[in-house]
Design a protein around this motif. Structure first.
Motif, PDB file in Angstrom:
ATOM      1  N   ASN A 183       0.842  -1.197   0.000  1.00 58.21           N
ATOM      2  CA  ASN A 183       0.000   0.000   0.000  1.00 58.21           C
ATOM      3  C   ASN A 183       0.878   1.248   0.000  1.00 58.21           C
ATOM      4  OD1 ASN A 183      -2.641  -1.298   0.237  1.00 58.21           O
ATOM      5  ND2 ASN A 183      -1.921  -1.936   2.263  1.00 58.21           N
ATOM      6  N   GLU A 184       0.251   2.392  -0.265  1.00 60.92           N
ATOM      7  CA  GLU A 184       0.990   3.644  -0.307  1.00 60.92           C
ATOM      8  C   GLU A 184       1.723   3.927   1.009  1.00 60.92           C
ATOM      9  OE1 GLU A 184      -0.976   7.450  -1.922  1.00 60.92           O
ATOM     10  OE2 GLU A 184      -0.781   5.983  -3.558  1.00 60.92           O
ATOM     11  N   ASN A 185       1.126   3.497   2.130  1.00 58.54           N
ATOM     12  CA  ASN A 185       1.771   3.742   3.439  1.00 58.54           C
ATOM     13  C   ASN A 185       2.839   2.688   3.768  1.00 58.54           C
ATOM     14  OD1 ASN A 185       0.397   1.447   4.197  1.00 58.54           O
ATOM     15  ND2 ASN A 185      -0.964   2.465   5.655  1.00 58.54           N
ATOM     16  N   LEU A 188       1.666  -4.105   3.813  1.00 58.70           N
ATOM     17  CA  LEU A 188       1.491  -5.145   2.799  1.00 58.70           C
ATOM     18  C   LEU A 188       0.053  -5.183   2.280  1.00 58.70           C
ATOM     19  CD1 LEU A 188       2.943  -7.619   1.427  1.00 58.70           C
ATOM     20  CD2 LEU A 188       1.824  -9.014   3.186  1.00 58.70           C
ATOM     21  N   LYS A 189      -0.111  -5.152   0.966  1.00 61.38           N
ATOM     22  CA  LYS A 189      -1.433  -5.274   0.354  1.00 61.38           C
ATOM     23  C   LYS A 189      -1.686  -6.726  -0.028  1.00 61.38           C
ATOM     24  CE  LYS A 189      -4.300  -3.130  -3.212  1.00 61.38           C
ATOM     25  NZ  LYS A 189      -4.278  -2.267  -4.386  1.00 61.38           N
ATOM     26  N   SER A 190      -0.720  -7.342  -0.726  1.00 57.36           N
ATOM     27  CA  SER A 190      -0.853  -8.779  -1.021  1.00 57.36           C
ATOM     28  C   SER A 190       0.525  -9.428  -1.005  1.00 57.36           C
ATOM     29  CB  SER A 190      -1.551  -9.004  -2.356  1.00 57.36           C
ATOM     30  OG  SER A 190      -0.802  -8.444  -3.410  1.00 57.36           O
ATOM     31  N   ASN A 223       8.566  -2.777   2.621  1.00 53.47           N
ATOM     32  CA  ASN A 223       8.134  -2.202   1.347  1.00 53.47           C
ATOM     33  C   ASN A 223       9.273  -2.172   0.332  1.00 53.47           C
ATOM     34  OD1 ASN A 223       6.751  -0.837  -0.617  1.00 53.47           O
ATOM     35  ND2 ASN A 223       6.695   1.125   0.459  1.00 53.47           N
ATOM     36  N   HIS A 224       9.009  -2.688  -0.866  1.00 52.02           N
ATOM     37  CA  HIS A 224       9.991  -2.549  -1.949  1.00 52.02           C
ATOM     38  C   HIS A 224       9.289  -2.564  -3.286  1.00 52.02           C
ATOM     39  CE1 HIS A 224       9.887  -6.799  -3.268  1.00 52.02           C
ATOM     40  NE2 HIS A 224       9.724  -7.094  -1.990  1.00 52.02           N
ATOM     41  N   GLY A 225       9.966  -2.052  -4.278  1.00 58.08           N
ATOM     42  CA  GLY A 225       9.444  -2.040  -5.644  1.00 58.08           C
ATOM     43  C   GLY A 225      10.119  -3.111  -6.476  1.00 58.08           C
ATOM     44  N   PRO A 226      10.191  -2.901  -7.799  1.00 46.22           N
ATOM     45  CA  PRO A 226      10.891  -3.839  -8.676  1.00 46.22           C
ATOM     46  C   PRO A 226      12.312  -4.075  -8.154  1.00 46.22           C
ATOM     47  CG  PRO A 226       9.738  -2.200  -9.975  1.00 46.22           C
ATOM     48  CD  PRO A 226       9.625  -1.758  -8.546  1.00 46.22           C
TER      49      PRO A 226
END
Ligand code: MG
Length: 251
Positions: A183-185, A188-190, A223-226
């Motif tokens: 999520n933006e904050n 974890l979303k999924s 939280n992490h991206g690609p």
């Protein structure tokens, strides 16, 4: 009376659904769009990104200082250069299908976790061993904890079977990785999901991960991206392992 009403109601529904089936045609349930792209397979799928095909390690860098990868390329393979540290891809990925081939040398020494230990980090989220590790190890005839043997998501998911080949024989992993979504904050979303085959045999079946691999304690998400794909230079003294034919397809 009530019962007759109920039977009539059920008959009404059944007859109507049968009529609906009879009125619809086979083509009513045909879907023509989108059209799946044509992909053929020669040595690799023709839409794959080649991460190593024998020539050089141009697609890889050293994790600790982002310099050129210092592992040893020879005879269309490359081998862990012990002490030079983990290497990772220059490119980052989110969801993908990955193929990788690896070899435990026939003259491997050691036992347990100190016998051909390396690792495929499905997403590298920082230096060292940060990320989600699919274990590489000689598990042909080498007992260790089940959630740390070849094909395990290290200390998190035991492989369904032990599909290991003998040291000296090339082995394959084929992995489908669905990255976690945040999520933006930052919460974890999924969760991440992984499917893996070892030498063509299913060992991880759409497993939902609890977080990043933890050597001590429990897995947790951050939280992490690609993220890049990472290979482990493990600190054990046994002979290093080799790799060849690595490709990836973005999903
Ligand atoms: Mg390892």
């Amino acid at each position: 009376m009530k019962r007759i009403f109920l039977i009539n109601a059920i008959l009404f529904i059944v007859i109507n659904s049968v009529n609906a089936q009879q009125n619809s045609k086979p083509k009513d349930s045909e879907i023509w769009s989108p059209v799946p792209k044509i992909v053929s397979f020669q040595n690799t799928p023709d839409d794959a990104i080649i991460l190593f095909n024998g020539g050089n390690l141009d697609q890889w860098i050293s994790v600790k200082d982002k310099s050129a990868a210092k592992w040893i390329v020879k005879d269309n393979t490359f081998t862990v250069n012990k002490g030079t540290g983990n290497i990772e891809t220059k490119q980052s990925f989110t969801n993908y299908q990955l193929h990788i081939e690896w070899l435990i040398p026939s003259y491997i020494t050691g036992s347990g976790q100190a016998r051909g230990n390396s690792g495929l980090f499905l997403a590298s989220t920082g230096k060292g061993d940060n990320g989600y590790e699919l274990q590489l190890l000689d598990s042909y005839n080498n007992r260790t904890y089940s959630n740390g043997q070849a094909g395990s998501i290290y200390k998190q998911a035991i492989p369904l079977v032990n599909a290991s080949k003998k040291p000296g024989e090339w082995q394959t992993y084929d992995v489908i990785w669905n990255a976690p979504v945040f999520n933006e904050n930052g919460s974890l979303k999924s969760a991440a999901r992984v499917t893996a085959l070892h030498n063509g045999i299913l060992i991880q079946n759409n497993v939902e991960l609890k977080g990043e691999t933890a050597f001590i304690g429990t897995p947790t998400y951050k939280n992490h991206g690609p993220s890049p794909i990472k290979l482990q230079d493990h600190g054990d003294p046994s002979e290093p392992i080799s790799f060849r034919n690595i490709w990836i397809r973005n999903l």
